[in-house]
Scaffold this motif. Structure first.
Motif, PDB file in Angstrom:
ATOM      1  N   ARG A 301      -6.781  20.257 -21.650  1.00 57.32           N
ATOM      2  CA  ARG A 301      -7.530  19.152 -21.049  1.00 57.32           C
ATOM      3  C   ARG A 301      -9.018  19.339 -21.340  1.00 57.32           C
ATOM      4  NH1 ARG A 301      -3.887  20.791 -17.196  1.00 57.32           N
ATOM      5  NH2 ARG A 301      -5.422  22.204 -16.318  1.00 57.32           N
ATOM      6  N   GLY A 302      -9.788  18.282 -21.048  1.00 54.39           N
ATOM      7  CA  GLY A 302     -11.235  18.375 -21.285  1.00 54.39           C
ATOM      8  C   GLY A 302     -11.512  18.505 -22.768  1.00 54.39           C
ATOM      9  N   CYS A 303     -12.461  19.345 -23.123  1.00 55.30           N
ATOM     10  CA  CYS A 303     -12.716  19.597 -24.544  1.00 55.30           C
ATOM     11  C   CYS A 303     -11.552  20.415 -25.097  1.00 55.30           C
ATOM     12  CB  CYS A 303     -14.022  20.358 -24.721  1.00 55.30           C
ATOM     13  SG  CYS A 303     -14.277  20.838 -26.456  1.00 55.30           S
ATOM     14  N   ARG A 304     -10.934  19.932 -26.154  1.00 49.69           N
ATOM     15  CA  ARG A 304      -9.737  20.612 -26.676  1.00 49.69           C
ATOM     16  C   ARG A 304     -10.036  22.006 -27.218  1.00 49.69           C
ATOM     17  NH1 ARG A 304      -6.073  15.720 -29.163  1.00 49.69           N
ATOM     18  NH2 ARG A 304      -5.851  14.763 -27.116  1.00 49.69           N
ATOM     19  N   PHE A 305     -11.288  22.280 -27.500  1.00 52.27           N
ATOM     20  CA  PHE A 305     -11.632  23.588 -28.064  1.00 52.27           C
ATOM     21  C   PHE A 305     -12.000  24.595 -26.971  1.00 52.27           C
ATOM     22  CE2 PHE A 305     -14.594  26.309 -30.726  1.00 52.27           C
ATOM     23  CZ  PHE A 305     -13.565  26.932 -31.422  1.00 52.27           C
ATOM     24  N   HIS A 306     -11.937  24.174 -25.692  1.00 51.09           N
ATOM     25  CA  HIS A 306     -12.511  25.056 -24.667  1.00 51.09           C
ATOM     26  C   HIS A 306     -11.744  26.366 -24.503  1.00 51.09           C
ATOM     27  CE1 HIS A 306      -9.700  23.501 -21.415  1.00 51.09           C
ATOM     28  NE2 HIS A 306      -9.807  24.756 -21.056  1.00 51.09           N
ATOM     29  N   THR A 307     -10.438  26.388 -24.872  1.00 53.60           N
ATOM     30  CA  THR A 307      -9.682  27.639 -24.699  1.00 53.60           C
ATOM     31  C   THR A 307     -10.097  28.697 -25.723  1.00 53.60           C
ATOM     32  OG1 THR A 307      -7.924  26.737 -26.078  1.00 53.60           O
ATOM     33  CG2 THR A 307      -7.646  26.545 -23.689  1.00 53.60           C
ATOM     34  N   ARG A 308     -10.784  28.292 -26.774  1.00 45.85           N
ATOM     35  CA  ARG A 308     -11.194  29.253 -27.812  1.00 45.85           C
ATOM     36  C   ARG A 308     -12.712  29.377 -27.930  1.00 45.85           C
ATOM     37  NH1 ARG A 308      -8.508  27.150 -33.095  1.00 45.85           N
ATOM     38  NH2 ARG A 308      -8.664  29.266 -33.874  1.00 45.85           N
ATOM     39  N   ALA A 315     -17.551  22.899 -17.069  1.00 46.65           N
ATOM     40  CA  ALA A 315     -17.653  21.463 -17.375  1.00 46.65           C
ATOM     41  C   ALA A 315     -16.759  21.091 -18.554  1.00 46.65           C
ATOM     42  CB  ALA A 315     -19.100  21.092 -17.687  1.00 46.65           C
ATOM     43  N   CYS A 316     -16.526  22.036 -19.461  1.00 46.59           N
ATOM     44  CA  CYS A 316     -15.735  21.749 -20.669  1.00 46.59           C
ATOM     45  C   CYS A 316     -14.250  21.597 -20.338  1.00 46.59           C
ATOM     46  CB  CYS A 316     -15.921  22.857 -21.690  1.00 46.59           C
ATOM     47  SG  CYS A 316     -17.636  23.237 -22.062  1.00 46.59           S
ATOM     48  N   ARG A 317     -13.824  22.160 -19.212  1.00 46.22           N
ATOM     49  CA  ARG A 317     -12.416  22.005 -18.812  1.00 46.22           C
ATOM     50  C   ARG A 317     -12.189  20.676 -18.129  1.00 46.22           C
ATOM     51  NH1 ARG A 317     -10.693  27.371 -15.599  1.00 46.22           N
ATOM     52  NH2 ARG A 317      -8.797  26.174 -15.441  1.00 46.22           N
ATOM     53  N   ARG A 318     -13.249  20.129 -17.563  1.00 41.59           N
ATOM     54  CA  ARG A 318     -13.104  18.916 -16.738  1.00 41.59           C
ATOM     55  C   ARG A 318     -13.152  17.633 -17.539  1.00 41.59           C
ATOM     56  NH1 ARG A 318     -16.399  21.875 -13.025  1.00 41.59           N
ATOM     57  NH2 ARG A 318     -18.300  20.826 -13.731  1.00 41.59           N
ATOM     58  N   ALA A 319     -13.981  17.587 -18.561  1.00 34.88           N
ATOM     59  CA  ALA A 319     -14.191  16.302 -19.255  1.00 34.88           C
ATOM     60  C   ALA A 319     -14.200  16.504 -20.759  1.00 34.88           C
ATOM     61  CB  ALA A 319     -15.505  15.675 -18.803  1.00 34.88           C
ATOM     62  N   HIS A 320     -13.901  15.409 -21.424  1.00 33.24           N
ATOM     63  CA  HIS A 320     -13.868  15.431 -22.889  1.00 33.24           C
ATOM     64  C   HIS A 320     -15.240  15.006 -23.430  1.00 33.24           C
ATOM     65  CE1 HIS A 320     -13.224  13.327 -26.761  1.00 33.24           C
ATOM     66  NE2 HIS A 320     -12.572  14.434 -26.997  1.00 33.24           N
ATOM     67  N   PRO A 321     -15.844  15.759 -24.316  1.00 32.24           N
ATOM     68  CA  PRO A 321     -17.178  15.372 -24.811  1.00 32.24           C
ATOM     69  C   PRO A 321     -17.109  14.210 -25.797  1.00 32.24           C
ATOM     70  CG  PRO A 321     -16.446  17.394 -25.893  1.00 32.24           C
ATOM     71  CD  PRO A 321     -15.369  17.030 -24.915  1.00 32.24           C
TER      72      PRO A 321
END
Ligand code: SF4
Length: 368
Positions: A301-308, A315-321
């Protein structure tokens, strides 16, 4: 429709349903191969799409030339919706056949794209007969021989009489290129078109593509897993590199800027993974928190790259940039590009924060 881009993608989605097998019940899994991509391609433009295996770059390329129907958004050729033209919806200003002729493809494996039972002359004559039915046999053959010569297949009459298996991989790719160019296309999709060639032949083939692109004023979309090849082709043509991650275009801009001054953390990973592009300041370890690529059926969820992403915050888990820089020649989809975004006051993510996303490791890091 003057003033329209050659191709205009607006919020394009390509979602595939994957069967779960005969004994499985419930909704099928959905793979979002392309998810919300907007992109304009102009006349005589060159765009290289790069990203890891499964990022959606080939699907996006095929959607761009009307070979893949999008499940959402629109794809326009000179302002005409390609799929409305195919389906006969509304006032069709440009017939679908004309669009198909104008948008051509050369594949990764030219051997499988050329009929093994036909000689080169016959392979090249068939599409010309269809699109230029008024052309005499003599003119058609002269045109084919002239094109074979232009791509370096001399003596052309000798090559015209051969079957595909009597050609090298590089020669087969040249025949595929001639077949595309005989259609007088506005754009060619080169889908990993040089990756099956010997390393020694790749630069030669890219130089040929550049020469022909210039001579024929043809736009090119070049799909590649190799950022170094993408740079060679796009920078020599004054074109752009578009970086894809899990179905989304995360950065696009002038080729040299993307390579020498990448903005998106994922573009930095791609550069790190391309030894040819290393600079003296590149770290010994990859600039990622984890090397595993999430499952495309269950993207974060959120930014798809946040897990890496090494720069990820709450904030990157909550919303998509959204993409920043729309209307300029360099667009980036990352909160770090927005000075006053809440990202800057949110908490940095740690390794353990990723477990809540339910993403499963899928592949090792590779740009293949
Ligand atoms: Fe990384 Fe956040 Fe930017 Fe995504 S939005 S690339 S997670 S910093």
């Amino acid at each position: 429709m003057t003033g329209e881009p050659l191709i205009s993608l607006d919020g394009v989605e390509v979602h595939f349903e994957e069967s779960q097998g005969l004994l499985e019940f419930g909704d099928p899994d959905v793979v979002k191969a392309v998810d919300g991509v907007s992109l304009d391609i102009e006349e005589n433009d060159v765009v290289a799409l790069v990203g890891e295996s499964g990022c959606g770059k080939t699907t996006l390329g095929k959607t761009t030339i009307g070979l893949q129907r999008p499940t959402g958004g629109s794809v326009r050729y000179r302002g005409q919706d390609i799929w409305d033209a195919k389906d006969g919806n509304g006032d069709v200003a440009i017939p679908y056949d004309e669009i198909r002729r104008s948008l051509q493809i050369i594949h990764q494996d030219p051997g499988s794209a050329l009929n093994p039972n036909r000689r080169v002359m016959k392979i090249l004559e068939d599409p010309l007969k269809r699109w230029q039915s008024g052309m005499s046999t003599g003119d058609r053959r002269r045109e084919i021989l002239s094109m074979l010569e232009r791509v370096g297949m001399t003596p052309p009459a000798d090559y015209a009489g051969r079957y595909p298996h009597q050609l090298s991989g590089g020669e087969q790719q040249r025949v595929a290129l001639v077949r595309a160019l005989l259609m007088d296309p506005d754009m060619i999709l080169a889908d990993e078109a040089i990756s099956a060639l010997d390393v020694s032949l790749r630069v030669e083939m890219m130089d040929l593509l550049l020469e022909l692109q210039d001579q024929f004023d043809t736009s090119f979309v070049f799909v590649s897993h190799d950022l170094s090849n993408a740079r060679y082709l796009a920078s020599h043509a004054g074109g752009r590199i578009g970086v894809m991650y899990l179905g989304q275009l995360v950065e696009i801009g002038p080729a040299e800027e993307i390579v020498t001054d990448p903005k998106h953390p994922y573009t930095k990973v791609l550069r790190w993974a391309t030894p040819d592009l290393h600079t003296g300041t590149d770290a010994a370890e990859p600039p990622v928190r984890t090397i595993d690529i999430p499952d495309p059926q269950n993207p974060p969820r959120g930014c798809r790259f946040h897990t890496r992403c090494p720069d990820a915050r709450e904030a990157c888990r909550r919303a998509h940039p959204d993409s920043v820089g729309a209307g300029t020649d360099h667009e980036v989809a990352c909160f770090r590009e927005v000075d006053d975004h809440e990202y800057w006051s949110s908490t940095p993510l740690t390794e353990t924060d990723d477990s809540a996303d339910g993403t499963a490791p899928a592949q090792s890091p590779t740009t293949d």
